[in-house]
Design an enzyme around this catalytic site. Sequence first.
Site, PDB file in Angstrom:
ATOM      1  N   ASN A 108      -7.408   0.638   5.480  1.00  0.00           N
ATOM      2  CA  ASN A 108      -7.489  -0.777   5.097  1.00  0.00           C
ATOM      3  C   ASN A 108      -8.818  -1.375   5.528  1.00  0.00           C
ATOM      4  OD1 ASN A 108      -4.912  -0.278   4.271  1.00  0.00           O
ATOM      5  ND2 ASN A 108      -3.933  -1.274   6.011  1.00  0.00           N
ATOM      6  N   HIS A 125     -12.402   3.536   5.279  1.00  0.00           N
ATOM      7  CA  HIS A 125     -12.893   2.947   4.022  1.00  0.00           C
ATOM      8  C   HIS A 125     -13.692   1.660   4.252  1.00  0.00           C
ATOM      9  CE1 HIS A 125      -9.631   5.384   1.679  1.00  0.00           C
ATOM     10  NE2 HIS A 125     -10.664   6.109   2.036  1.00  0.00           N
ATOM     11  N   PRO A 237       8.768   2.591   2.867  1.00  0.00           N
ATOM     12  CA  PRO A 237      10.004   2.437   2.097  1.00  0.00           C
ATOM     13  C   PRO A 237       9.989   3.226   0.781  1.00  0.00           C
ATOM     14  CG  PRO A 237       8.644   0.468   1.896  1.00  0.00           C
ATOM     15  CD  PRO A 237       7.952   1.372   2.875  1.00  0.00           C
TER      16      PRO A 237
HETATM   17  P1  OAD Z   1      -1.297   2.724  -1.931  1.00  0.00           P
HETATM   18  O1  OAD Z   1      -1.159   1.482  -2.731  1.00  0.00           O
HETATM   19  O2  OAD Z   1      -1.707   3.961  -2.656  1.00  0.00           O
HETATM   20  O3  OAD Z   1       0.066   3.033  -1.173  1.00  0.00           O
HETATM   21  C1  OAD Z   1       0.756   2.026  -0.483  1.00  0.00           C
HETATM   22  C2  OAD Z   1       1.951   2.659   0.202  1.00  0.00           C
HETATM   23  O4  OAD Z   1       2.559   1.649   0.986  1.00  0.00           O
HETATM   24  C3  OAD Z   1       3.023   3.187  -0.750  1.00  0.00           C
HETATM   25  O5  OAD Z   1       3.377   4.490  -0.343  1.00  0.00           O
HETATM   26  C4  OAD Z   1       4.202   2.211  -0.556  1.00  0.00           C
HETATM   27  O6  OAD Z   1       5.453   2.856  -0.678  1.00  0.00           O
HETATM   28  C5  OAD Z   1       3.957   1.744   0.855  1.00  0.00           C
HETATM   29  N1  OAD Z   1       4.476   0.399   1.182  1.00  0.00           N
HETATM   30  C6  OAD Z   1       4.623  -0.688   0.380  1.00  0.00           C
HETATM   31  N2  OAD Z   1       5.094  -1.743   1.075  1.00  0.00           N
HETATM   32  C7  OAD Z   1       5.254  -1.323   2.372  1.00  0.00           C
HETATM   33  C8  OAD Z   1       5.705  -1.944   3.589  1.00  0.00           C
HETATM   34  N3  OAD Z   1       6.059  -3.226   3.632  1.00  0.00           N
HETATM   35  N4  OAD Z   1       5.741  -1.179   4.711  1.00  0.00           N
HETATM   36  C9  OAD Z   1       5.352   0.117   4.691  1.00  0.00           C
HETATM   37  N5  OAD Z   1       4.929   0.746   3.576  1.00  0.00           N
HETATM   38  C10 OAD Z   1       4.868   0.045   2.431  1.00  0.00           C
HETATM   39  O7  OAD Z   1      -2.305   2.387  -0.731  1.00  0.00           O
HETATM   40  P2  OAD Z   1      -3.140   3.392   0.207  1.00  0.00           P
HETATM   41  O8  OAD Z   1      -2.332   4.590   0.541  1.00  0.00           O
HETATM   42  O9  OAD Z   1      -3.688   2.591   1.317  1.00  0.00           O
HETATM   43  O10 OAD Z   1      -9.281   3.336  -1.305  1.00  0.00           O
HETATM   44  O11 OAD Z   1      -4.327   3.804  -0.776  1.00  0.00           O
HETATM   45  C11 OAD Z   1      -5.333   4.638  -0.325  1.00  0.00           C
HETATM   46  C12 OAD Z   1      -6.661   4.192  -0.879  1.00  0.00           C
HETATM   47  O12 OAD Z   1      -6.598   4.024  -2.296  1.00  0.00           O
HETATM   48  C13 OAD Z   1      -7.140   2.817  -0.411  1.00  0.00           C
HETATM   49  O13 OAD Z   1      -7.747   2.825   0.858  1.00  0.00           O
HETATM   50  C14 OAD Z   1      -8.151   2.454  -1.468  1.00  0.00           C
HETATM   51  C15 OAD Z   1      -7.348   2.826  -2.684  1.00  0.00           C
HETATM   52  O14 OAD Z   1      -8.073   3.114  -3.827  1.00  0.00           O
HETATM   53  C16 OAD Z   1     -10.519   2.901  -1.531  1.00  0.00           C
HETATM   54  O15 OAD Z   1     -10.743   1.747  -1.809  1.00  0.00           O
HETATM   55  C17 OAD Z   1     -11.583   3.958  -1.375  1.00  0.00           C
END
Ligand code: OAD
Length: 268
Positions: A108, A125, A237
């Site tokens: 994040n 990032h 979740p």
């Molecule tokens: P994603 O949007 O890919 O994934 C978000 C995750 O959070 C999912 O697995 C959801 O199930 C979970 N989620 C949603 N609400 C939640 C909550 N209240 N508590 C816990 N989990 C929850 O986001 P990232 O994995 O961060 O990169 O994505 C990785 C990268 O892709 C980011 O850093 C960004 C993006 O493109 C760059 O900008 C280089």
Amino acid sequence: MTLSDKIDQAVEILQGAAEAVVFSGAGMSAESGIPTFRDPGGIWDQFDPEELGTGSGLLHTLARHPDRIRSFLENTIEIFLAAKPNPGHLALGAMEQMGLIRAVITQNVDNLHQEGGNSRVLEVHGNLFRQRCLACGQKQASEKVSYLMHIRRTLHKLASLDLAAILRELPRCRCGSPMRPDVVMFGEAVQDMHESFVEADGCSVMLVLGTSGVVYPAAALPQRAKQAGAKVIEINPGDSVYAGIADLRITEKTGRVLPEILQRLQHA
Ligand code: OAD
Ligand code: ZN
């Protein structure tokens, strides 16, 4: 196993371990009002990552559809102005105070782990409120609210959003060159990765929080920790790519589960 049993198990693992390392993604900040990328209604659902997620896409979109850049920026400014650390961030800050967390590795860019009280935060990032000089690479952090208000005022002032106008408005480095936000776009180098791998290799527990685990190289960190002998606890979740390696998987929101873990740690 009930949710309560799983939380007890997480507490037991954390108590039996040396300090844990956190690996977090956008889901961690969802309860602070920041949309995730890949959930329904998420950032890559509303905006095309080809248009806004790469440097060349951004330039192309700016030339052809400056209105899309403007609405993305306007939307983003309001979301980040309103975002505060949620109970999950605060619980991680308190767990560091108790000596239970050694480092937070986050994908994040929102600064909320620091605002939640964590002191060692590796931002693979980047950070939206830090600028990097386009010429000499010098970095400079800004105060979040005044920085966002400044961009909001600048956007209102600019009748047309084009490359020349943006270059004119970018903050200047001491060397005189323009500075850009120090965030990692697709195709760009990640940051703090060496330190992150060292943390993953050396931890005895990794807490994997709110990430889809699809963007590499960061997504490889839980496997690294597991291979080096750590226990992996995942809180998310939704679906997971880490189901195969997680020793414990809690399918609930981090803003709900982490304060509960903290409370039981404090009363254990
Ligand atoms: P994603 O949007 O890919 O994934 C978000 C995750 O959070 C999912 O697995 C959801 O199930 C979970 N989620 C949603 N609400 C939640 C909550 N209240 N508590 C816990 N989990 C929850 O986001 P990232 O994995 O961060 O990169 O994505 C990785 C990268 O892709 C980011 O850093 C960004 C993006 O493109 C760059 O900008 C280089
Ligand atoms: Zn410079």
